[in-house]
Design a protein around this motif. Structure first.
Motif, PDB file in Angstrom:
ATOM      1  N   THR A 117      27.101  52.744  -6.466  1.00 36.92           N
ATOM      2  CA  THR A 117      26.885  51.847  -7.603  1.00 36.92           C
ATOM      3  C   THR A 117      25.511  51.193  -7.595  1.00 36.92           C
ATOM      4  O   THR A 117      25.024  50.778  -8.646  1.00 36.92           O
ATOM      5  CB  THR A 117      27.958  50.746  -7.652  1.00 36.92           C
ATOM      6  OG1 THR A 117      27.903  49.981  -6.439  1.00 36.92           O
ATOM      7  CG2 THR A 117      29.351  51.361  -7.796  1.00 36.92           C
ATOM      8  N   SER A 118      24.872  51.072  -6.427  1.00 42.16           N
ATOM      9  CA  SER A 118      23.530  50.502  -6.356  1.00 42.16           C
ATOM     10  C   SER A 118      22.918  50.779  -4.995  1.00 42.16           C
ATOM     11  O   SER A 118      23.617  51.141  -4.040  1.00 42.16           O
ATOM     12  CB  SER A 118      23.553  48.985  -6.626  1.00 42.16           C
ATOM     13  OG  SER A 118      24.267  48.304  -5.614  1.00 42.16           O
ATOM     14  N   ALA A 119      21.613  50.603  -4.908  1.00 35.97           N
ATOM     15  CA  ALA A 119      20.881  50.704  -3.654  1.00 35.97           C
ATOM     16  C   ALA A 119      19.707  49.738  -3.738  1.00 35.97           C
ATOM     17  O   ALA A 119      19.144  49.533  -4.821  1.00 35.97           O
ATOM     18  CB  ALA A 119      20.405  52.128  -3.406  1.00 35.97           C
ATOM     19  N   TYR A 120      19.320  49.141  -2.601  1.00 43.45           N
ATOM     20  CA  TYR A 120      18.323  48.076  -2.650  1.00 43.45           C
ATOM     21  C   TYR A 120      17.774  47.799  -1.254  1.00 43.45           C
ATOM     22  O   TYR A 120      18.347  48.202  -0.235  1.00 43.45           O
ATOM     23  CB  TYR A 120      18.940  46.795  -3.229  1.00 43.45           C
ATOM     24  CG  TYR A 120      20.285  46.450  -2.638  1.00 43.45           C
ATOM     25  CD1 TYR A 120      20.408  45.609  -1.541  1.00 43.45           C
ATOM     26  CD2 TYR A 120      21.462  47.010  -3.175  1.00 43.45           C
ATOM     27  CE1 TYR A 120      21.641  45.318  -0.990  1.00 43.45           C
ATOM     28  CE2 TYR A 120      22.702  46.719  -2.623  1.00 43.45           C
ATOM     29  CZ  TYR A 120      22.782  45.867  -1.530  1.00 43.45           C
ATOM     30  OH  TYR A 120      24.010  45.595  -0.983  1.00 43.45           O
ATOM     31  N   ARG A 121      16.656  47.082  -1.210  1.00 45.92           N
ATOM     32  CA  ARG A 121      15.989  46.694   0.025  1.00 45.92           C
ATOM     33  C   ARG A 121      16.557  45.366   0.517  1.00 45.92           C
ATOM     34  O   ARG A 121      16.780  44.446  -0.271  1.00 45.92           O
ATOM     35  CB  ARG A 121      14.495  46.536  -0.242  1.00 45.92           C
ATOM     36  CG  ARG A 121      13.619  46.440   1.000  1.00 45.92           C
ATOM     37  CD  ARG A 121      13.392  47.792   1.604  1.00 45.92           C
ATOM     38  NE  ARG A 121      12.215  47.819   2.469  1.00 45.92           N
ATOM     39  CZ  ARG A 121      11.935  48.815   3.285  1.00 45.92           C
ATOM     40  NH1 ARG A 121      12.728  49.856   3.343  1.00 45.92           N
ATOM     41  NH2 ARG A 121      10.859  48.783   4.039  1.00 45.92           N
ATOM     42  N   ILE A 122      16.790  45.254   1.842  1.00 43.79           N
ATOM     43  CA  ILE A 122      17.227  43.981   2.393  1.00 43.79           C
ATOM     44  C   ILE A 122      16.243  43.426   3.428  1.00 43.79           C
ATOM     45  O   ILE A 122      16.393  42.288   3.864  1.00 43.79           O
ATOM     46  CB  ILE A 122      18.632  44.093   3.027  1.00 43.79           C
ATOM     47  CG1 ILE A 122      18.641  45.097   4.175  1.00 43.79           C
ATOM     48  CG2 ILE A 122      19.666  44.458   1.973  1.00 43.79           C
ATOM     49  CD1 ILE A 122      19.936  45.091   4.972  1.00 43.79           C
ATOM     50  N   LEU A 123      15.233  44.228   3.803  1.00 48.23           N
ATOM     51  CA  LEU A 123      14.218  43.793   4.761  1.00 48.23           C
ATOM     52  C   LEU A 123      12.994  44.663   4.593  1.00 48.23           C
ATOM     53  O   LEU A 123      13.113  45.875   4.397  1.00 48.23           O
ATOM     54  CB  LEU A 123      14.752  43.908   6.194  1.00 48.23           C
ATOM     55  CG  LEU A 123      13.790  43.579   7.334  1.00 48.23           C
ATOM     56  CD1 LEU A 123      13.406  42.096   7.320  1.00 48.23           C
ATOM     57  CD2 LEU A 123      14.406  43.949   8.686  1.00 48.23           C
ATOM     58  N   GLY A 124      11.816  44.051   4.653  1.00 51.36           N
ATOM     59  CA  GLY A 124      10.581  44.811   4.515  1.00 51.36           C
ATOM     60  C   GLY A 124       9.454  44.198   5.322  1.00 51.36           C
ATOM     61  O   GLY A 124       9.546  43.077   5.829  1.00 51.36           O
ATOM     62  N   ASN A 125       8.359  44.981   5.462  1.00 50.78           N
ATOM     63  CA  ASN A 125       7.143  44.533   6.137  1.00 50.78           C
ATOM     64  C   ASN A 125       7.397  44.127   7.593  1.00 50.78           C
ATOM     65  O   ASN A 125       6.888  43.118   8.076  1.00 50.78           O
ATOM     66  CB  ASN A 125       6.502  43.376   5.366  1.00 50.78           C
ATOM     67  CG  ASN A 125       6.163  43.775   3.936  1.00 50.78           C
ATOM     68  OD1 ASN A 125       5.664  44.867   3.691  1.00 50.78           O
ATOM     69  ND2 ASN A 125       6.460  42.895   2.996  1.00 50.78           N
TER      70      ASN A 125
END
Length: 385
Positions: A117-125
């Motif tokens: 149903t969705s995909a997304y970022r939870i941590l970056g850099n």
């Protein structure tokens, strides 16, 4: 006497205590040996190149640098450690990205039918986020694998910003596993002379402050814990700050269940079992303690478990398998991925209901070191629960 003979004489001869804890329903005095798995032999490769036992099927969930099906989100490169979290009637699979500079972690959300149903970022850099671990309060600990690496506590649901947890130490972090009974978090270190740690937060559920300790002892048998004097800011690495700290050849996966913490070391192809109640360290598997040339499990890496008591151990290299270690001490292949010879299996994790297993091929068929060809899979079938 070679290493194989010496280890067999020491461990099988009684130098290692029998295992305890609910995961090992039948205690045994010797590490796991090859045998027939509970699901039978592997079949021919399917359309995704996976060999699975009868009754199991696979699908591709995501490919690195391509949009996750049904979303506008591009999956990260070099997928590594992962875990599943309940989400109403559905669930979420979280996966790290083991690349420098951007690193971080992403999540895929599924509904009750398994539809994405969705995909997304939870941590970056962040830097080379390798493995990690889920907490009992529903967060994902994403671990950086370099000398000054940190643990980041992230929100799988994407509602809250990630938080640095420097009190858990700055070192070459690999995996984490929470022990809710003793209210500690176990941590592995991916160094050839690395250590095994535990973090005791001042308040359970709040990892912002606490005490980092390192395992001390002489090998399999009774062990104890001593405080690391300077876990956050140091001139002497954490693994060298405490005299007598036990050394492990490249700490990898870490998994806790019912009083026992299991962790793997890649340099010697071992799966360890720490009985937290008894303070005893044992070997659950060692490829030097099976008949020569017959070891089904090599390149040990990430590890997870099922409610049945089975451990699932992924290979970094080897022949790209996930192997089972059953409670009665049998080790056998569960899956094999063909055509990905320069990759590694990462991030095995079960959906909350135990019917689906997720994992990735970090570098895919190309084996490109940047992980731009990574693939994340789902296997569905009659898993023992």
């Amino acid at each position: 006497m070679n290493r194989r003979t010496l280890l067999r004489a020491t461990v099988v001869g009684g130098g290692t205590a029998a295992f305890a804890g609910g995961l090992w329903q039948q205690a045994f005095a010797a590490p796991a040996q090859p045998g027939a798995g509970p699901y039978g032999p592997l079949g021919a490769p399917d359309a995704n190149g996976l060999q699975l036992p009868a009754g199991f099927t696979s699908r591709v969930v995501a490919r690195s640098l391509r949009r996750v099906a049904g979303t506008r989100y591009s999956w990260h490169p070099a997928p590594d450690g992962g875990a599943c979290f309940p989400d109403g009637a559905g669930w979420i699979y979280v996966s790290n990205s083991e690349v420098p500079i951007v690193g971080g972690a992403s999540a895929v959300r599924f509904d009750a039918t398994g539809k994405i149903t969705s995909a997304y970022r939870i941590l970056g850099n962040t830097m080379v986020n390798c493995a990690g671990g889920a907490t009992p309060w529903g967060t994902w600990l994403s671990c950086e694998e370099y000398d000054l690496g940190l643990v980041y506590e992230t929100d799988p649901y994407g509602a809250r910003s990630a938080q640095r947890r420097p009190a858990m130490g700055r070192f070459t972090h690999e995996a984490a596993a929470c022990d809710p009974v003793r209210k500690v978090v176990y941590l592995t270190e991916d160094e050839s002379d690395g250590c095994f740690y535990r973090f005791r937060p001042n308040t359970w559920g709040d990892l912002s402050a606490g005490v980092l300790e390192v395992m001390v002892g002489s090998g399999p048998g009774a062990v104890e814990w001593r405080r690391v004097p300077s876990p956050e800011v140091w001139l002497t690495p954490t693994r060298d700050q405490v005299s007598g700290a036990l050394r492990f050849q490249g700490g990898e996966g870490c998994y806790y269940a019912e009083g026992v913490c299991y962790f793997t070391t890649k340099g010697d192809n071992r799966v360890w079992a720490y009985d937290a109640e008894q303070g005893m360290l044992s070997l659950a598997y060692d490829d030097d303690l099976v008949p020569a040339g017959a070891a089904p499990l090599t390149g040990v890496d990430n590890v997870t478990g099922a409610a049945s008591g089975d451990l699932y151990v992924a290979e970094d290299g080897g022949n790209m398998e996930i192997n089972l270690i059953t409670p009665d001490g049998t080790v056998a292949p569960f899956s094999r991925l063909n055509g990905h010879d320069e990759s590694e299996i990462t991030g095995p994790a079960f959906s909350p209901d135990g019917t689906r297993l997720y994992f990735s091929s970090q570098r895919g068929a190309s084996g490109f070191v940047a992980g731009t060809d990574g693939v994340t899979y789902e296997v569905t079938g009659p898993f023992r629960r």
